[in-house]
Write a protein that holds these residues in place. Structure first.
Motif, short mmCIF file in Angstrom:
data_model
loop_
_atom_site.label_atom_id
_atom_site.label_comp_id
_atom_site.label_asym_id
_atom_site.label_seq_id
_atom_site.Cartn_x
_atom_site.Cartn_y
_atom_site.Cartn_z
N THR A 1 29.15 -43.08 20.49
CA THR A 1 28.00 -42.85 20.12
C THR A 1 28.00 -42.77 18.39
N CYS A 2 26.66 -43.29 18.04
CA CYS A 2 26.37 -43.31 16.73
C CYS A 2 25.34 -42.16 16.51
N GLN A 3 25.68 -41.24 15.69
CA GLN A 3 24.78 -39.97 15.32
C GLN A 3 23.48 -40.56 14.78
N SER A 4 23.49 -41.49 13.95
CA SER A 4 22.28 -42.02 13.13
C SER A 4 21.41 -42.93 13.76
N CYS A 5 22.03 -44.01 14.27
CA CYS A 5 20.83 -44.75 15.11
C CYS A 5 20.73 -44.58 16.49
N GLY A 6 21.82 -43.76 17.04
CA GLY A 6 21.82 -43.74 18.42
C GLY A 6 22.20 -44.79 19.22
N ARG A 7 23.14 -45.65 18.81
CA ARG A 7 23.91 -46.77 19.56
C ARG A 7 24.75 -45.94 20.30
N GLU A 8 25.05 -46.63 21.52
CA GLU A 8 25.99 -46.07 22.42
C GLU A 8 26.84 -47.01 23.19
N ASP A 9 28.15 -47.24 23.00
CA ASP A 9 29.24 -48.02 23.62
C ASP A 9 29.81 -47.56 24.97
N HIS A 10 29.96 -48.34 25.84
CA HIS A 10 30.79 -48.03 27.04
C HIS A 10 32.22 -47.84 26.65
N ILE A 11 32.83 -47.03 26.60
CA ILE A 11 34.41 -46.82 26.37
C ILE A 11 35.22 -47.81 27.37
N GLU A 12 34.99 -47.73 28.50
CA GLU A 12 35.53 -48.51 29.42
C GLU A 12 35.71 -50.15 29.23
N GLU A 13 34.66 -50.51 28.18
CA GLU A 13 34.56 -52.06 27.90
C GLU A 13 35.61 -52.35 26.99
N PHE A 14 36.16 -51.15 26.16
CA PHE A 14 37.05 -51.43 25.28
C PHE A 14 38.23 -52.24 25.54
N ALA A 15 38.83 -53.14 24.64
CA ALA A 15 40.06 -53.79 25.22
C ALA A 15 41.05 -53.31 24.23
N GLU A 16 42.27 -52.63 24.73
CA GLU A 16 43.01 -52.31 23.68
C GLU A 16 44.43 -52.50 24.36
N ASP A 17 45.70 -52.69 23.66
CA ASP A 17 46.85 -52.94 23.69
C ASP A 17 47.81 -51.89 23.09
N LEU A 18 48.14 -50.79 23.53
CA LEU A 18 48.68 -49.82 23.07
C LEU A 18 50.30 -49.76 23.33
N ASN A 19 50.89 -50.61 24.09
CA ASN A 19 52.16 -50.76 24.45
C ASN A 19 53.19 -51.67 23.65
N THR A 20 52.44 -52.43 22.70
CA THR A 20 53.45 -53.46 21.91
C THR A 20 53.29 -52.71 20.36
N ALA A 21 52.70 -51.82 20.06
CA ALA A 21 52.83 -51.33 18.62
C ALA A 21 54.24 -50.73 18.30
N VAL A 22 54.27 -50.68 16.81
CA VAL A 22 55.55 -50.10 16.48
C VAL A 22 55.53 -48.58 16.38
N LEU A 23 56.56 -47.85 16.91
CA LEU A 23 56.61 -46.46 17.20
C LEU A 23 56.76 -45.88 15.55
N THR A 24 56.23 -44.85 15.16
CA THR A 24 56.47 -44.07 13.99
C THR A 24 57.81 -43.28 14.26
N ASP A 25 58.26 -42.76 13.14
CA ASP A 25 59.29 -41.77 13.19
C ASP A 25 58.49 -40.17 13.26
N ASP A 26 59.51 -39.21 13.54
CA ASP A 26 58.74 -37.78 13.75
C ASP A 26 58.68 -37.00 12.16
N GLU A 27 58.18 -37.71 11.26
CA GLU A 27 57.73 -37.04 10.11
C GLU A 27 56.41 -37.01 9.58
N ALA A 28 56.10 -35.98 8.70
CA ALA A 28 54.63 -36.13 8.26
C ALA A 28 54.55 -37.37 7.45
#
Length: 342
Positions: free
Chosen positions: A24-51
């Motif tokens: 949701t946008c708090q300024s104009c009130g636009r709302e988007d259904h999250i289920e419609e977002f297409a994401e691929d989180l399985n192919t991204a590169v992993l980071t090391d365990d550091e700040a």
């Protein structure tokens, strides 16, 4: 990669809204259904365990995060950002339970909880010293388990009766065998090194029918952490967690006896599957009597856990009331039975 959700209509920041369940946008009130977002989180590169340093795409400020941080808020402009590589590959959650309690609702629920404390100091009950409240997605592993138990025991039935001038006690012995098959679904164990395990356990139960397929927009505007411990490392803890339930179930199958003595218990628990999920928690930080007290609230049910300060005078008055009530009760019983005045 930093994910920052901007409103296509007005360009302002968008965040997850716990009331509507949408981005949701708090300024104009636009709302988007999250289920419609297409994401691929399985192919991204992993980071090391550091700040690591990131640039906020909203204001350009430098964000420095801890190794466990997967979502946060920019300290300069307040924009919610998601750090994608810390939610990718093996670090990608399978499911998430979104917040349904807003920050304002959480604040009011916590104040109500404080006012209901019968043994807490009056100053604490006013709930006017809240230092901060933070919405956080805590990493959990949910286990499906199967337990097979083979039990051998000796049980007795004791009967006492009188015949003539004598009293007799008759004891019968029974061999008891049980072959038990138990299944446990979605047993939760928190996977965050920072979180107090006892507090996280007390936040249960969560409504698992509200589990959603994970999408990063659910995290927008909240803090999230990746897990510190994988499902293999936490398996001994989940075994220990269900042990008391197994023992209780075994006992429930052997009833009607005067005594039960176990000769043999062979319990074998196996993992059927495990899923990495994020569960919603409001962390409340409260200053009282020169000390900070930390409380946690289930972000779906509103259940609050933590150790509030205790008022010595209220505890004394409470026990005094119990003692007084007991005294009156015993006195009435004494009078009813013909006793004199004390």
């Amino acid at each position: 990669m930093v994910i920052h959700y901007k409103c296509p209509n007005c360009g302002d920041d968008m965040g997850f809204d716990s009331d509507s369940g949408m981005l949701t946008c708090q300024s104009c009130g636009r709302e988007d259904h999250i289920e419609e977002f297409a994401e691929d989180l399985n192919t991204a590169v992993l980071t090391d365990d550091e700040a690591k340093e990131y640039h906020c795409e909203n204001c350009g400020a430098m964000l420095i995060t801890e190794a466990e941080t997967a979502a946060t808020t920019c300290s300069f402009c307040g924009a919610g950002v998601v750090l994608q590589e810390r939610l990718s590959g093996a670090l990608a959650p399978a499911k998430v339970i979104p917040f349904t309690i807003s920050k304002e609702e959480a604040m009011q629920a916590f104040k109500k909880w404080c006012r209901n404390g019968r043994l807490t100091p009056k100053g604490f009950m006013t709930a006017d010293r809240i230092k901060g409240i933070t919405g956080m997605y805590v990493p959990f592993w949910l286990y499906d388990l199967n337990t097979k138990a083979k039990v051998e025991a000796i049980a007795t039935k004791v009967r006492t009766y009188t015949s003539g001038d004598y009293e007799y006690t008759e004891t019968k012995y029974f061999d008891v065998y049980r072959d038990i098959d138990l299944s446990y679904l979605k047993v939760p164990v928190d996977a965050s090194e920072k979180m107090d395990d006892k507090i996280m356990d007390k936040l249960e139960p969560y409504p698992y029918d509200q589990l959603k397929d994970f999408k990063t927009p659910y995290l927008a505007g909240y803090i999230a952490e990746k897990y510190n411990f994988d499902d293999k490392e936490l398996y001994p803890r989940v075994e220990a967690k269900i042990q008391k339930f197994i023992d209780t179930y075994i006992s429930s199958t052997i009833t009607g006896y005067s005594s039960v003595s176990y000769n043999h218990k062979h319990i074998n628990t196996k993992k059927v599957r495990s899923n990495y999920v994020l569960l919603p928690v409001w962390m409340v930080y409260y200053d009282y009597d020169k000390a900070e007290h930390t409380f946690a609230m289930n972000g779906q049910t509103g259940k609050v856990v933590g150790k509030p300060p205790i008022s010595v005078s209220r505890v004394a008055a409470w026990f005094g009331g119990i003692a007084g009530t007991s005294f009156v009760t015993l006195k009435l019983i004494s009078i009813a039975m013909g006793g004199g005045l004390w």
